[in-house]
Scaffold this motif. Sequence first.
Motif, PDB file in Angstrom:
ATOM      1  N   ALA A 242       0.836  -1.209   0.000  1.00  0.00           N
ATOM      2  CA  ALA A 242       0.000   0.000   0.000  1.00  0.00           C
ATOM      3  C   ALA A 242       0.868   1.256   0.000  1.00  0.00           C
ATOM      4  CB  ALA A 242      -0.924  -0.001   1.213  1.00  0.00           C
ATOM      5  N   SER A 243       1.974   1.223   0.739  1.00  0.00           N
ATOM      6  CA  SER A 243       2.876   2.377   0.795  1.00  0.00           C
ATOM      7  C   SER A 243       3.528   2.627  -0.562  1.00  0.00           C
ATOM      8  CB  SER A 243       3.952   2.158   1.865  1.00  0.00           C
ATOM      9  OG  SER A 243       3.381   2.098   3.154  1.00  0.00           O
ATOM     10  N   ILE A 244       3.942   1.560  -1.225  1.00  0.00           N
ATOM     11  CA  ILE A 244       4.525   1.703  -2.563  1.00  0.00           C
ATOM     12  C   ILE A 244       3.464   2.226  -3.533  1.00  0.00           C
ATOM     13  CG2 ILE A 244       5.543   0.463  -4.520  1.00  0.00           C
ATOM     14  CD1 ILE A 244       6.779  -1.473  -2.463  1.00  0.00           C
ATOM     15  N   GLY A 245       2.254   1.663  -3.427  1.00  0.00           N
ATOM     16  CA  GLY A 245       1.167   2.105  -4.290  1.00  0.00           C
ATOM     17  C   GLY A 245       0.825   3.574  -4.078  1.00  0.00           C
ATOM     18  N   MET A 246       0.801   4.005  -2.824  1.00  0.00           N
ATOM     19  CA  MET A 246       0.522   5.410  -2.532  1.00  0.00           C
ATOM     20  C   MET A 246       1.667   6.307  -2.985  1.00  0.00           C
ATOM     21  SD  MET A 246      -2.489   5.952  -1.359  1.00  0.00           S
ATOM     22  CE  MET A 246      -2.268   7.616  -0.725  1.00  0.00           C
ATOM     23  N   ARG A 293      -1.591  13.233  -2.305  1.00  0.00           N
ATOM     24  CA  ARG A 293      -0.202  13.419  -1.887  1.00  0.00           C
ATOM     25  C   ARG A 293      -0.098  13.454  -0.366  1.00  0.00           C
ATOM     26  NH1 ARG A 293       2.414  18.780  -4.263  1.00  0.00           N
ATOM     27  NH2 ARG A 293       1.037  19.627  -2.663  1.00  0.00           N
ATOM     28  N   GLY A 294      -1.053  14.116   0.275  1.00  0.00           N
ATOM     29  CA  GLY A 294      -1.031  14.223   1.738  1.00  0.00           C
ATOM     30  C   GLY A 294      -1.364  12.927   2.446  1.00  0.00           C
ATOM     31  N   LYS A 295      -2.315  12.181   1.901  1.00  0.00           N
ATOM     32  CA  LYS A 295      -2.736  10.931   2.549  1.00  0.00           C
ATOM     33  C   LYS A 295      -1.663   9.846   2.475  1.00  0.00           C
ATOM     34  CE  LYS A 295      -7.717  11.679   1.815  1.00  0.00           C
ATOM     35  NZ  LYS A 295      -8.166  11.612   3.212  1.00  0.00           N
ATOM     36  N   THR A 296      -0.700  10.033   1.598  1.00  0.00           N
ATOM     37  CA  THR A 296       0.392   9.060   1.494  1.00  0.00           C
ATOM     38  C   THR A 296       1.119   8.918   2.821  1.00  0.00           C
ATOM     39  OG1 THR A 296       0.660   9.570  -0.855  1.00  0.00           O
ATOM     40  CG2 THR A 296       2.505   8.494   0.237  1.00  0.00           C
ATOM     41  N   GLY A 297       1.274  10.018   3.533  1.00  0.00           N
ATOM     42  CA  GLY A 297       1.999   9.986   4.799  1.00  0.00           C
ATOM     43  C   GLY A 297       1.334   9.129   5.853  1.00  0.00           C
ATOM     44  N   ARG A 298       0.010   9.124   5.906  1.00  0.00           N
ATOM     45  CA  ARG A 298      -0.670   8.329   6.931  1.00  0.00           C
ATOM     46  C   ARG A 298      -0.508   6.840   6.661  1.00  0.00           C
ATOM     47  NH1 ARG A 298      -6.832  10.170   6.545  1.00  0.00           N
ATOM     48  NH2 ARG A 298      -7.368   8.329   7.757  1.00  0.00           N
ATOM     49  N   VAL A 299      -0.426   6.464   5.366  1.00  0.00           N
ATOM     50  CA  VAL A 299      -0.195   5.052   5.031  1.00  0.00           C
ATOM     51  C   VAL A 299       1.221   4.649   5.420  1.00  0.00           C
ATOM     52  CG1 VAL A 299      -0.148   3.351   3.165  1.00  0.00           C
ATOM     53  CG2 VAL A 299      -1.912   5.134   3.186  1.00  0.00           C
ATOM     54  N   TYR A 300       2.196   5.516   5.143  1.00  0.00           N
ATOM     55  CA  TYR A 300       3.568   5.250   5.582  1.00  0.00           C
ATOM     56  C   TYR A 300       3.615   5.075   7.102  1.00  0.00           C
ATOM     57  CZ  TYR A 300       5.410   6.904   1.034  1.00  0.00           C
ATOM     58  OH  TYR A 300       5.713   7.073  -0.295  1.00  0.00           O
ATOM     59  N   ASP A 330      -7.461   1.336   7.881  1.00  0.00           N
ATOM     60  CA  ASP A 330      -7.445   2.708   7.377  1.00  0.00           C
ATOM     61  C   ASP A 330      -6.610   2.824   6.102  1.00  0.00           C
ATOM     62  OD1 ASP A 330      -7.827   5.740   7.856  1.00  0.00           O
ATOM     63  OD2 ASP A 330      -5.664   5.524   7.676  1.00  0.00           O
ATOM     64  N   SER A 331      -5.456   2.169   6.077  1.00  0.00           N
ATOM     65  CA  SER A 331      -4.528   2.339   4.956  1.00  0.00           C
ATOM     66  C   SER A 331      -5.058   1.729   3.665  1.00  0.00           C
ATOM     67  CB  SER A 331      -3.171   1.712   5.306  1.00  0.00           C
ATOM     68  OG  SER A 331      -2.561   2.433   6.354  1.00  0.00           O
TER      69      SER A 331
END
Length: 464
Positions: A242-246, A293-300, A330-331
Amino acid sequence: MALWGGRFLKKQNSFFKKFNNSLKIDFILVKEDIFGSIAWSKILLDSKIITEDEQKKLETSLNIIYSEIKNTPKKILLSNSEDIHSWVEQKLIYMLGDVGKKLHTGRSRNDQIATDLRLWCKKEIHKLKKSIINFQKSLITLSEKYFSIIIPGYTHLQRAQPIIFSHWCLAYFEMIQRDFDRLKDCLQRIDISPLGSGALAGTGWKIDRKKLANFMNFSKESNNSLDSVSDRDYVVELLSIASIGMMHLSRFSEDLIFFNSGECNFIELSDKVTSGSSLMPQKKNPDSLELIRGKTGRVYGSLINILVLLKGLPLSYNKDMQEDKEGLFDSLETWRMCLKMSKIVLLGLKLNKNICKKSAESGYSNATDLADYLVRKGISFRESHDISGKIVLHAINNNKSLSELSLLDYQSFCVLIENDIYKYIVLKNCLNQKNSKGGTAPEKVLSEIQKNKKIIFNNINLMN
């Protein structure tokens, strides 16, 4: 009523009870918990632990429980149950009395939650793959719509070489196809049933775990009971994917934010995915892309959280692992939402064709082709690179494009340059020269579009 308590003399502290309970998070797993419980009732019958009549009552009641809440699962939160397993079993006991109390024979909440979570992850992978396919389709649609449009390609955010817009679209197709493949590979490691492992040591009842796995549509059963109840590698792996995808979607968003900027103006985003300013009436902000772009951080953050959570845990189950689900839930939902949003953005995107072409022409993005032309005249590439750089500097100082320089200008730097230079540095011919596999030559890009359509078709078949 808790599913334990005989060893305790005093009631739990009310705040600790609230602190300890996980129902507010794991109620999401109600369908999986009931599905696994039905499978468990069947294996209890198979092992002659319960009668056929008891199994039928259990299965019927479990289906009734689910039918009552499937459309409004948040009703579960009105209960004071400790977790989803307790809620299901308490409902069952209320309906069946002593028969309901038999279901948990040989089973622990440790192998139960591991089973529920794997079942849920399997379902989510299916949804995510479907979302990826939909995004892929939108990329192909856009690449066909604007197939002939030339834009500058960038390195260091400096104009580098001309490409066609479709080539840009297919770059992101490649990225998200890798995401699809990662999900497919991950599914093999998730598709393993831990049920029957008990709390940590296995079960003392003679249970056919292979048959049990088949009841739940798992491909096989796990090998080691200690590992089975404590393994959350698949959570780490899914959050990593999911992190790579985001990250891919964040790069996609940043490109489009840049293309949409007033300084660039290559594209126009639809009013449907932008918003305005409360103060500045002229503004049209790319909020949809900025949010991706911002939501990427919460997945990380969820990925780091699970890695830190697991790094010091001894075997086997520990209560820390109750914290494995919220970030995962959530992620994956965030990733799926962002894939959908990215598709919607592409559906309304318009390319400003003339501005794109003018930008590619004015940025000396054909300078490499000038150097290649000199190599064809017998000059080494290192020397041709130096000559081309001097010609570009001359053009900049005279506020001209390479096409606007005269033949005398060119020959003042190299007498080998002839009138055919203009043919080589025309953008269309620059593109056609990049006809190696993976290049931006229209012929190659068109071939890639057709190939990627077949990939989408194969991806759809893998979903069935």
